[in-house]
Design an enzyme around this catalytic site. Sequence first.
Site, PDB file in Angstrom:
ATOM      1  N   HIS A  30       0.847  -1.178   0.000  1.00 18.99           N
ATOM      2  CA  HIS A  30       0.000   0.000   0.000  1.00 18.99           C
ATOM      3  C   HIS A  30       0.889   1.236   0.000  1.00 18.99           C
ATOM      4  CE1 HIS A  30      -4.014  -1.602   0.080  1.00 18.99           C
ATOM      5  NE2 HIS A  30      -3.707  -2.419   1.083  1.00 18.99           N
TER       6      HIS A  30
ATOM      7  N   ASP B 205      -0.190   7.607  -3.765  1.00 15.44           N
ATOM      8  CA  ASP B 205      -1.132   7.119  -4.775  1.00 15.44           C
ATOM      9  C   ASP B 205      -1.404   8.140  -5.865  1.00 15.44           C
ATOM     10  OD1 ASP B 205      -1.349   4.683  -3.594  1.00 15.44           O
ATOM     11  OD2 ASP B 205      -3.328   4.989  -2.743  1.00 15.44           O
TER      12      ASP B 205
END
Length: 384
Positions: free
Chosen positions: A132, A160
Amino acid sequence: MAAPASGRGPLAGVRVLDLSGLGPAPFATMMLADFGAQIISVRRPDPQIFDPAVAMSRGKDVIGLDLRSPDGQEVARRLAASADVLVEGFRPGVMERLGLGPDTIAEINPRLVYARLTGWGQTGPYAKRAGHDINYLAISGALAQVGEDRPTAPPGLLGDLANGSYTLIIGILLALFERQRTGRGQVVDAAIVDGASYMLNAMFGELELGLWDGKLEHSMLVGTAPFYGVYRCADERWFSVGAIEQKFYAAMLQILGLDDVDASAEAQLDRANWPALRERIAGIFKTRTQAEWTERFAPIDACGAPVLALEQLPADPHVAARGTVTEKDGVFTAAPSPRLSAHPDLVSDLPPRRVRPAEDVLREAGLGEEEISALIAGKAVWSP
């Protein structure tokens, strides 16, 4: 492919098949839609509880497609045949196993830009690991530069989106630009680790020039310097100061009433005085509310600004004047960025979230009525 969502913008006529699902790729395709691209966004048959793609679907045509079924895979190939860009966010090897890898699609559509977005990238020993945002930033070196007494995980904005979505967008646009010359597409391998490391080049420059020793606690920009950081106000809200240059530092001291503090550049950079001065400044900020400090800093160039909570954004004069963030019925929306002089309407006239039957999308891709009926009956395709 889908009918144009708006028919306007610099990307009008660019057709995108989005197979990405979760992660930063849906944000990237929303950006493409904001600037005029036609997007078919594919939803999976097993939706996640937290699915950010739903909130990033403005301007897109959304269909359900079971990529695990042979029929669903064939539909994806048919859609890719008339697309300019295919976006996917699976782990390396998944698309190949589905018969949708870049080599296969290139045989169908050699002009296609095949854009892949992952955390680790398509190659390397970590490529197939789970991960992640925090893990990608850790390996990139960026996480070690965030925080004061220990590395602090930032919101997904830094990894991200800033180093995933934007890196993907840059790669897609570069590939489309080169296609104008070569007539052929190519594979874009966008990795969050690569993007975050790429941004460290400025810090590498500081190291090379001897302006910094690489230790987080010695950096002016992590919150240890009294003139660069955030302070809690009387109403428990926060205020930011970034008075790096000496003239801004002197102005900040004036606003705070610190006439007894040496405002020279030499004194400003004396790290031995930082802890005591920072504590003193913190005490002063607690005497007034955020709104009061905002008013005091407003007429003076001292690099001060309130730390706005989400609910404060639409009411901020600057944000409101530019239409940067708007709120309607409790839903917040941020306008596309950057602004383009030839398309000022892109900021104020955002494409809506559209619900169109899967049958319409498939017809526009050239599938016949009997074929569409069979696909829907077999549950390979559906309308979300």
